[in-house]
Design a protein around this motif. Structure first.
Motif, short mmCIF file in Angstrom:
data_model
loop_
_atom_site.label_atom_id
_atom_site.label_comp_id
_atom_site.label_asym_id
_atom_site.label_seq_id
_atom_site.Cartn_x
_atom_site.Cartn_y
_atom_site.Cartn_z
N LEU A 15 0.83 -1.21 0.00
CA LEU A 15 0.00 0.00 0.00
C LEU A 15 0.87 1.25 0.00
O LEU A 15 0.57 2.24 -0.71
CB LEU A 15 -0.91 -0.03 1.22
N ALA A 16 1.95 1.25 0.77
CA ALA A 16 2.86 2.39 0.78
C ALA A 16 3.50 2.58 -0.58
O ALA A 16 3.68 3.72 -1.06
CB ALA A 16 3.93 2.19 1.84
N ALA A 17 3.84 1.48 -1.24
CA ALA A 17 4.43 1.58 -2.58
C ALA A 17 3.44 2.18 -3.56
O ALA A 17 3.79 3.08 -4.35
CB ALA A 17 4.89 0.20 -3.04
N LEU A 18 2.20 1.72 -3.54
CA LEU A 18 1.19 2.25 -4.46
C LEU A 18 0.93 3.73 -4.20
O LEU A 18 0.76 4.51 -5.15
CB LEU A 18 -0.12 1.46 -4.29
N ASP A 58 9.09 -13.28 -0.55
CA ASP A 58 9.99 -12.39 0.20
C ASP A 58 10.88 -11.59 -0.74
O ASP A 58 11.09 -10.38 -0.53
CB ASP A 58 10.87 -13.21 1.15
N ILE A 59 11.42 -12.22 -1.77
CA ILE A 59 12.38 -11.55 -2.65
C ILE A 59 11.72 -10.38 -3.37
O ILE A 59 12.36 -9.34 -3.59
CB ILE A 59 12.98 -12.56 -3.63
N TYR A 60 10.45 -10.50 -3.70
CA TYR A 60 9.75 -9.37 -4.32
C TYR A 60 9.69 -8.20 -3.35
O TYR A 60 9.97 -7.06 -3.72
CB TYR A 60 8.35 -9.78 -4.74
N PHE A 61 9.35 -8.46 -2.09
CA PHE A 61 9.15 -7.36 -1.14
C PHE A 61 10.47 -6.81 -0.60
O PHE A 61 10.49 -5.69 -0.11
CB PHE A 61 8.22 -7.80 -0.02
N TYR A 62 11.56 -7.58 -0.69
CA TYR A 62 12.87 -6.98 -0.41
C TYR A 62 13.08 -5.79 -1.34
O TYR A 62 13.45 -4.68 -0.92
CB TYR A 62 14.00 -7.98 -0.65
N GLN A 63 12.83 -6.02 -2.61
CA GLN A 63 13.09 -4.99 -3.64
C GLN A 63 12.02 -3.91 -3.64
O GLN A 63 12.31 -2.73 -3.90
CB GLN A 63 13.19 -5.68 -5.01
N CYS A 64 10.78 -4.29 -3.35
CA CYS A 64 9.70 -3.30 -3.28
C CYS A 64 9.97 -2.31 -2.15
O CYS A 64 9.80 -1.10 -2.32
CB CYS A 64 8.36 -4.01 -3.08
N ALA A 65 10.39 -2.81 -0.97
CA ALA A 65 10.67 -1.94 0.16
C ALA A 65 11.84 -1.01 -0.15
O ALA A 65 11.83 0.17 0.23
CB ALA A 65 10.96 -2.77 1.40
N LEU A 66 12.88 -1.52 -0.83
CA LEU A 66 14.02 -0.68 -1.17
C LEU A 66 13.63 0.46 -2.10
O LEU A 66 14.26 1.53 -2.07
CB LEU A 66 15.11 -1.54 -1.82
N SER A 67 12.60 0.26 -2.90
CA SER A 67 12.22 1.29 -3.87
C SER A 67 11.54 2.49 -3.22
O SER A 67 11.47 3.56 -3.83
CB SER A 67 11.29 0.69 -4.93
N ILE A 68 11.03 2.35 -1.98
CA ILE A 68 10.33 3.47 -1.33
C ILE A 68 10.98 3.90 -0.03
O ILE A 68 10.81 5.04 0.41
CB ILE A 68 8.84 3.13 -1.08
N GLY A 69 11.69 3.02 0.67
CA GLY A 69 12.39 3.40 1.88
C GLY A 69 11.56 3.26 3.14
O GLY A 69 10.32 3.16 3.10
N PRO A 70 12.19 3.25 4.31
CA PRO A 70 11.50 2.96 5.58
C PRO A 70 10.52 4.05 6.02
O PRO A 70 9.51 3.74 6.64
CB PRO A 70 12.65 2.81 6.57
N ASP A 71 10.81 5.31 5.76
CA ASP A 71 9.95 6.38 6.27
C ASP A 71 8.55 6.33 5.66
O ASP A 71 7.55 6.53 6.36
CB ASP A 71 10.59 7.74 6.00
N LYS A 72 8.46 6.05 4.38
CA LYS A 72 7.15 5.98 3.72
C LYS A 72 6.37 4.75 4.17
O LYS A 72 5.14 4.80 4.31
CB LYS A 72 7.33 6.01 2.21
N ILE A 73 7.08 3.66 4.40
CA ILE A 73 6.42 2.46 4.90
C ILE A 73 5.88 2.71 6.31
O ILE A 73 4.74 2.37 6.63
CB ILE A 73 7.39 1.27 4.90
#
Length: 662
Positions: free
Chosen positions: A341-344, A387-402
């Motif tokens: 949701l944060a990525a979208l 898991d491997i998909y969300f490793y890369q998805c999280a890197l694309s937006i960063g911890p603050d937005k998540i």
């Protein structure tokens, strides 16, 4: 000739002095008598009513009568905490000359073990003069009757019937409803120099956990008084029932819980450790809040023995710990819904594809996944929990937005449900790292992939994950949980009175759709989350959270293998019906292994109870069978058509002239 004159003068002078002194003394006496008369008139006439009242108060006294403690009921009026008769033996300290002799006499009527007797001796010594001491309680009817017959022969002993708290469901509600126990010296000291007289009353119990503690003052009620006539020493010589003051019972507290759903949670967990929380995702009402294994709250009312308490505290499944509110755990893959949701919300294209080959080298190390999922887009990655998909998805937006999105869905905060014991958990971001790690304040890129799959610093409790599921299911309102429906008939604010979710509805719908795919064929809970209720489907997300690491020398074991304390925690969040959400829940099985194997089946069984109790949902499930085709009736007066075969009807038995076919 001069002597008589001298004598006469002296006599006159002496008489004058005497007269003056007599006059002065007379005046003083008159003034004193006048003052005394005035005071007597003041006391007997003017202040008569005041002193009459004081004299009456000196003659009569009031004995404290504790009020019945308020009931605690569920949303349907089922009693979760109530009161029962309690037969007791009391000792009036002011009427006893020899305590040891009195205890000897009592021991001839009821058993008093030596350890109990030493404890009673200390209590009697420390008790106030006019405060009775409970020698024994929860007596049988035979014991109570035996004492009633003999107590007139035993000065200072009194057979008494009071009330004791009882919990009809034992352990099912122990953590949320709580329990009551004896008032300690620390509680009395904390109440100040003038504590509530109820705290000094024998047999009085005070709330110690859950609703019993949070609403203790409302549940206590208001004490009454029994009017008695006393002598100069304060001993009772006569009762005056007409002057009694009736106690006011405590208020009835109605919870939003449903006893049937809560008991189902107790049943499906059995001896396993974990928690289950369910909410109505339209109103925020908490229908279930179970923590297991539990304990029998009734045992705390009369007081646990040292051995019993030690057994509870030393058991590795920690039955005294509220795993729904107090314990926090990594959320595992249930957190991926919020990462998506944060990525979208930050412009991520859901059609982005990453290839999962079960391992992914990045940042000088190899990151792993349970399976080789192949090429996945965002929806597929949620359904298969890659898991491997969300490793890369999280890197694309960063911890603050998540973290910002996670907090909007209730993670990392304490929800006001009216009872204590919650811990906020942790939703980390870069500012958290700067504040709490002064020796290493930088958020390193390698910490983001772990956050993307709900590991690392992330910690939540079961209530927070239920709130997350409920807000996803609602899709519009950031609903809040409500546990206490009403206090004394006064309704509490609804959880639906909440602001809108500040996220795009189409993004929430996308995540909800992906959660629906989790429970379909090919999803991680495709087999375990089938409700078997016709058209009613459930959407969800599994989670398997590491309790330890799996590197060489680690103590963990992936899944439900190895020692219990080293296994993963199993999570499942869900809502149903999928097309019209009404109920959302989270289930945690501590050290249960995979979420699909341990948590999802429990969630399915608990959810079925809630759905089958809902009349509207039940109407969708129980559709009437289609009517069979019935041939048209023959015309009036016409003969019916001949039989076309099959057994004859209306015949008592086979015709002996015909054969009987096999």
């Amino acid at each position: 000739m001069t002597e008589p004159a001298i004598f006469f003068n002296e006599v006159n002078e002496r008489q004058g002095v005497f007269h003056r002194r007599a006059f002065i003394m007379g005046g003083v006496v008159t003034a004193g008598l006048f003052a005394l008369g005035a005071r007597l008139a003041d006391l007997q006439i003017i202040e008569n009513n005041r002193y009459k009242t004081l004299a009456t108060a000196n003659q009569y006294n009031f004995r404290l009568v504790p009020p019945p403690r308020g009931r605690i009921v569920d949303r349907n009026g089922v009693e979760l905490a109530s009161n029962r008769p309690n037969f007791r033996l009391l000792l009036q300290k002011d009427q006893v000359d020899d305590v040891d002799q009195t205890l000897d006499a009592a021991a001839q009527l009821i058993p008093i073990p030596p350890e109990k007797r030493r404890q009673l001796s200390r209590q009697i010594e420390n008790a106030q003069t006019f405060v009775p001491v409970v020698l024994a309680e929860d007596l049988s009817w035979d014991e109570f009757a035996r004492l009633n017959v003999r107590t007139p022969e035993l000065p200072g002993l009194q057979a008494d019937m009071g009330e004791a708290r009882t919990y009809p469901f034992g352990g099912a509600f122990a953590h949320v409803v709580g329990y009551v126990s004896k008032v300690t010296d620390a509680t009395i000291k904390a109440a100040g120099p003038n504590p509530d007289p109820l705290l000094l009353n024998p047999g009085f119990r005070i709330g110690k956990q859950g609703v019993e503690k949070a609403l203790d003052l409302d549940l206590r009620g208001k004490a009454g008084g029994q009017k008695v006539e006393v002598d100069a020493k304060g001993k009772v010589v006569r009762e005056d029932p007409l002057g009694d003051i009736k106690p006011v019972p405590g208020k009835t507290v109605e919870l939003t819980l449903d006893a049937d759903i809560q008991n189902k949670a107790l049943e499906v967990f059995g001896a396993e450790s974990g928690a289950a929380v369910m909410m109505d995702c339209r109103t925020g009402d908490v229908l279930c809040m179970y923590s297991g294994p539990s304990f029998d709250a009734n045992r705390f009312v009369s007081g646990l023995s040292g051995a019993e308490y030690q057994a509870l505290t030393q058991y590795d499944h920690k039955p005294l710990l509220n795993k729904a509110l107090t314990a926090t755990y990594p959320p595992g893959s249930t957190f991926k819904t919020l990462v998506a949701l944060a990525a979208l919300e930050n412009g991520y294209d859901p059609r982005t594809v990453h290839v999962c080959g079960k391992s992914w080298p990045w940042g000088g190390r190899v990151w792993h996944c349970d399976k080789a999922h192949g090429a996945q887009d965002l929806r597929g990655a949620i359904a298969t929990s890659c898991d491997i998909y969300f490793y890369q998805c999280a890197l694309s937006i960063g911890p603050d937005k998540i973290a910002a999105v996670a907090r909007r869905f209730g993670l990392g905060e304490i929800h006001d449900i009216g009872i204590p014991g919650q811990k906020p958990g942790l939703i980390p971001d870069t500012s958290y790292k700067r504040k709490h790690f002064p020796h290493d304040p930088v958020w390193h890129p390698g910490e983001t992939p772990s956050m993307g799959i709900g590991q690392g610093y992330v910690n939540v409790n079961a209530l927070q994950l239920c709130v997350q599921a409920a807000r996803l299911a609602n899709g519009v309102k950031a609903i809040n949980p409500r546990l206490i429906h009403s206090i004394g008939g006064v309704a509490q604010p609804s959880g639906a009175e909440a602001p809108d979710l500040p996220l795009a509805r189409e993004h929430i719908d996308f995540v909800r759709s992906a959660m629906g795919a989790v429970t379909e064929a090919g999803g991680t809970a495709g087999a375990a989350a089938q409700l078997g209720l016709g058209p009613i489907r459930m959407a969800g997300k599994t989670g398997t959270a590491q309790a330890h690491n799996y590197t060489a020398g680690g103590h963990g074991a992936h899944g439900a293998v190895g020692a219990w304390a080293g296994r993963d925690h199993a999570w499942f969040i869900c809502f149903a019906p999928f097309d019209d959400p009404r109920y959302a829940m989270s289930v945690l099985v501590e050290h249960g292994g995979f979420g699909a194997d341990a948590a999802a089946p429990k969630a399915r069984e608990i959810m079925r109870v809630a759905l089958l109790k809902d009349p509207e949902i039940r109407a969708r499930i129980e559709k009437p069978m289609p009517m069979p085709d019935i041939p048209a009736s023959p015309a009036d007066g016409a003969a019916p058509p001949p039989p076309t075969g099959g057994p004859l009807t209306g015949v008592a038995g086979p015709n002996p002239d015909q054969g009987v076919s096999e």
